[in-house]
Scaffold this active site. Sequence first.
Site, PDB file in Angstrom:
ATOM      1  N   TYR A   1      -0.150  -4.006  -7.077  1.00 35.38           N
ATOM      2  CA  TYR A   1      -0.402  -5.434  -7.257  1.00 35.38           C
ATOM      3  C   TYR A   1      -1.375  -5.984  -6.200  1.00 35.38           C
ATOM      4  O   TYR A   1      -1.346  -7.166  -5.881  1.00 35.38           O
ATOM      5  CB  TYR A   1       0.907  -6.240  -7.279  1.00 35.38           C
ATOM      6  N   SER A   2      -2.201  -5.110  -5.672  1.00 38.21           N
ATOM      7  CA  SER A   2      -3.143  -5.576  -4.655  1.00 38.21           C
ATOM      8  C   SER A   2      -4.352  -4.661  -4.557  1.00 38.21           C
ATOM      9  O   SER A   2      -4.328  -3.536  -5.051  1.00 38.21           O
ATOM     10  CB  SER A   2      -2.443  -5.597  -3.300  1.00 38.21           C
TER      11      SER A   2
ATOM     12  N   LYS B   1      -5.799  -7.452   2.421  1.00 41.17           N
ATOM     13  CA  LYS B   1      -4.987  -7.140   1.244  1.00 41.17           C
ATOM     14  C   LYS B   1      -5.040  -8.353   0.330  1.00 41.17           C
ATOM     15  O   LYS B   1      -4.620  -9.447   0.717  1.00 41.17           O
ATOM     16  CB  LYS B   1      -3.551  -6.813   1.674  1.00 41.17           C
TER      17      LYS B   1
ATOM     18  N   GLU C   1      -4.494  -5.018  10.225  1.00 40.39           N
ATOM     19  CA  GLU C   1      -5.240  -4.126  11.113  1.00 40.39           C
ATOM     20  C   GLU C   1      -5.927  -3.059  10.256  1.00 40.39           C
ATOM     21  O   GLU C   1      -5.300  -2.480   9.364  1.00 40.39           O
ATOM     22  CB  GLU C   1      -4.184  -3.474  12.015  1.00 40.39           C
ATOM     23  N   SER C   2      -7.204  -2.861  10.505  1.00 44.26           N
ATOM     24  CA  SER C   2      -7.953  -1.927   9.666  1.00 44.26           C
ATOM     25  C   SER C   2      -7.747  -0.484  10.142  1.00 44.26           C
ATOM     26  O   SER C   2      -8.017  -0.163  11.298  1.00 44.26           O
ATOM     27  CB  SER C   2      -9.438  -2.293   9.732  1.00 44.26           C
TER      28      SER C   2
ATOM     29  N   GLU D   1      -5.983   7.585   4.776  1.00 42.65           N
ATOM     30  CA  GLU D   1      -4.584   7.999   4.608  1.00 42.65           C
ATOM     31  C   GLU D   1      -4.367   9.427   5.117  1.00 42.65           C
ATOM     32  O   GLU D   1      -5.259  10.271   4.969  1.00 42.65           O
ATOM     33  CB  GLU D   1      -4.217   7.980   3.118  1.00 42.65           C
TER      34      GLU D   1
ATOM     35  N   ASP E   1       9.551   3.799   1.390  1.00 41.02           N
ATOM     36  CA  ASP E   1       8.415   4.401   0.692  1.00 41.02           C
ATOM     37  C   ASP E   1       7.555   5.217   1.658  1.00 41.02           C
ATOM     38  O   ASP E   1       6.330   5.137   1.650  1.00 41.02           O
ATOM     39  CB  ASP E   1       7.592   3.323  -0.020  1.00 41.02           C
TER      40      ASP E   1
ATOM     41  N   GLU F   1       0.603   8.857   1.626  1.00 43.63           N
ATOM     42  CA  GLU F   1      -0.312   7.773   1.233  1.00 43.63           C
ATOM     43  C   GLU F   1      -0.070   6.508   2.049  1.00 43.63           C
ATOM     44  O   GLU F   1      -0.954   5.659   2.166  1.00 43.63           O
ATOM     45  CB  GLU F   1      -0.143   7.403  -0.247  1.00 43.63           C
TER      46      GLU F   1
ATOM     47  N   ASP G   1       2.453  -0.417   4.171  1.00 43.65           N
ATOM     48  CA  ASP G   1       3.101  -0.708   2.888  1.00 43.65           C
ATOM     49  C   ASP G   1       4.597  -1.008   3.032  1.00 43.65           C
ATOM     50  O   ASP G   1       5.451  -0.156   2.773  1.00 43.65           O
ATOM     51  CB  ASP G   1       2.875   0.446   1.903  1.00 43.65           C
TER      52      ASP G   1
HETATM   53  N1  LIG Z   1      -4.410  -1.616   6.874  1.00 44.87           N
HETATM   54  C1  LIG Z   1      -5.084  -0.798   6.076  1.00 44.87           C
HETATM   55  N2  LIG Z   1      -6.201  -0.181   6.497  1.00 44.87           N
HETATM   56  C2  LIG Z   1      -6.882   0.667   5.688  1.00 44.87           C
HETATM   57  N3  LIG Z   1      -6.502   0.940   4.429  1.00 44.87           N
HETATM   58  C3  LIG Z   1      -5.403   0.351   3.954  1.00 44.87           C
HETATM   59  C4  LIG Z   1      -4.632  -0.549   4.742  1.00 44.87           C
HETATM   60  N4  LIG Z   1      -3.584  -0.961   4.012  1.00 44.87           N
HETATM   61  C5  LIG Z   1      -3.692  -0.353   2.817  1.00 44.87           C
HETATM   62  N5  LIG Z   1      -4.776   0.430   2.772  1.00 44.87           N
HETATM   63  C6  LIG Z   1      -5.221   1.262   1.645  1.00 44.87           C
HETATM   64  O1  LIG Z   1      -5.110   0.529   0.463  1.00 44.87           O
HETATM   65  C7  LIG Z   1      -4.253   1.178  -0.464  1.00 44.87           C
HETATM   66  C8  LIG Z   1      -3.471   0.139  -1.206  1.00 44.87           C
HETATM   67  O2  LIG Z   1      -2.606  -0.472  -0.300  1.00 44.87           O
HETATM   68  P1  LIG Z   1      -1.452  -1.423  -0.765  1.00 44.87           P
HETATM   69  O3  LIG Z   1      -0.553  -1.661   0.374  1.00 44.87           O
HETATM   70  O4  LIG Z   1      -2.010  -2.591  -1.464  1.00 44.87           O
HETATM   71  O5  LIG Z   1      -0.865  -0.641  -1.922  1.00 44.87           O
HETATM   72  P2  LIG Z   1       0.320   0.305  -1.915  1.00 44.87           P
HETATM   73  O6  LIG Z   1       1.453  -0.520  -1.521  1.00 44.87           O
HETATM   74  O7  LIG Z   1       0.053   1.533  -1.124  1.00 44.87           O
HETATM   75  O8  LIG Z   1       0.363   0.633  -3.424  1.00 44.87           O
HETATM   76  P3  LIG Z   1       1.458   0.122  -4.414  1.00 44.87           P
HETATM   77  O9  LIG Z   1       1.364  -1.351  -4.372  1.00 44.87           O
HETATM   78  O10 LIG Z   1       1.086   0.736  -5.702  1.00 44.87           O
HETATM   79  O11 LIG Z   1       2.691   0.676  -3.819  1.00 44.87           O
HETATM   80  C9  LIG Z   1      -3.409   2.111   0.385  1.00 44.87           C
HETATM   81  O12 LIG Z   1      -2.992   3.217  -0.354  1.00 44.87           O
HETATM   82  C10 LIG Z   1      -4.340   2.481   1.511  1.00 44.87           C
HETATM   83  O13 LIG Z   1      -5.137   3.573   1.147  1.00 44.87           O
END
Ligand SMILES: Nc1ncnc2c1ncn2[C@@H]1O[C@H](COP(=O)(O)OP(=O)(O)OP(=O)(O)O)[C@@H](O)[C@H]1O
Length: 522
Positions: free
Chosen positions: A72-73, A90, A139-140, A145, A184, A188, A202
């Site tokens: 959802y993001s 996000k 934070e970036s 992953e 979770d 990833e 996440d």
């Molecule tokens: N702080 C971050 N820095 C760099 N990449 C990120 C960061 N947070 C998330 N990501 C990348 O973005 C992807 C999507 O993140 P997000 O948290 O939206 O989804 P998710 O929770 O992993 O997926 P889902 O919602 O399906 O469980 C992650 O799998 C990761 O690769």
Amino acid sequence: MAVIFDGSRRDVEESLEMLTMEKEFDSKLVLQGNSSNGETISRSKSFAFKAPQENFKIQDFELDKIYGVGSYSKVVRAKRKENGAVYALKIMDKKFITKENKTSYVKLERIVLDQLEHPGVVKLFFTFQDTFSLYMALESCEGGELFDQITRKGRLSEDEARFYSAEVVDALEYIHNMGLIHRDIKPENLLLTSDGHIKIADFGSVKPMQDSQITVLPNAASDDKACTFVGTAAYVPPEVLNSSPATFGNDLWALGCTLYQMLSGTSPFKDASEWLIFQRIIARDIKFPNHFSEAARDLIDRLLSLLIRETQVLSSGTLSQDTDPSRRPGAGSEGYASLKRHPFFKGVDWKNLRSQTPPKLAPDPSSQTASPERDGSPWNLTHVGDASVMQNDGHGGLSSTSESSGSITRLASIDSFDSRWQQFLEPGESVLMISAVKKLQKITSKKVQLILTNKPRLIYVDPSKLVVKGNIIWSDNSNDLNVQVSSPSHFKICTPKKVLSFEDAKQRALQWKKAIETLQNR
Ligand SMILES: Nc1ncnc2c1ncn2[C@@H]1O[C@H](COP(=O)(O)OP(=O)(O)OP(=O)(O)O)[C@@H](O)[C@H]1O
């Protein structure tokens, strides 16, 4: 992220609270707390978020590549124009969150991240919103992953795996001490900083325990009773499949699966479908590759121990069972001490983990080979923020970022292994991406399974009759085959003869475009 199976429909009105969520942040809340004599008391407490709600606009940021797409993001690398600060932004579509009843998960993630402060946990800096979207400036994590490191290296050495798993243990200890279960943990969701240290990300599936030190806003917690399970199939412990309440042991099981994956390259219960994965988990069907050291094998074996202890035969002849969390090191009365002193972690300097030199990161092969115009193209906006920022790539669609061709395989969801679709493949052919989508026609729409294979082939199948309904003629030339994305869930596949319109409820329109383009440019 997580597969969240909801057994109930949430009240739509509750979901609408999402729209006012950010306004609640500074409000005074009545919290439930425990007095010293054990009675539950209500106390009023002023609650202000550490990560403030800013009045920024999406135009205040220069958007770069997409880090990833969640259920959802979208997470995008974003630079604040005013001061050059870089974030992982996000971006969540309010309408989608409301429609999919994800409100409580989003609230909880925001609230929990706000209160966590640990070098091993992704930091939340601030939030903002506009008419369409909610934004969390995280934070970036420029190193990507851990999953990608495992994929690029094939598998990790024991020293590398020891380093990463020690950093995960250190962060998990903190999270558990705060009274939270992550639910979770998987490669990833373990992100890497540019210098190679781990950050757990996440928190959309997080579960605060009764005595959690985290303040939870009303309606922010997920309704556990309504869930069959929360997590990702391959990392879910057997007790969760048996509907047992969540415990810290759930994360330790997932840690065991993750360590196994680091050392072998695949998760321990890998199989052709979710159902088969669950059978393996329940049977605890694990095979250790020969190259695993005795210490690694022993630690994984303990982390993947069943919590169920069969105690006595009842008069009915059945066995009574109870649970014994201490079977997983880290979950017992000794806490994390027993986990940290396991022989696998011999030599780890737990107090100075973050000042150790991390393993060398394997670089993203696509960023080295991508042509400059693809690599350098910023991510154009559509459906993100207010309509005024929408841009077009000249084909009526969106420009996408460079994306690792290796990551295309990751786009395939777990249902790509569903044996139902295997019958449509030729020998040696495998599914790269698959979605249950609606094929939109002028008046009606039909449910189809859209399948992209490595051959490459692009077909759609009637999921109830299990017959191929169409074969979209493949071409590596984008003039003869291209994808136009009009919203996160709507896309058109265009060929000289036909334009086919699809709706993907899981909002993977952009992923479809990227998957097809990546294959065209392979
Ligand atoms: N702080 C971050 N820095 C760099 N990449 C990120 C960061 N947070 C998330 N990501 C990348 O973005 C992807 C999507 O993140 P997000 O948290 O939206 O989804 P998710 O929770 O992993 O997926 P889902 O919602 O399906 O469980 C992650 O799998 C990761 O690769």
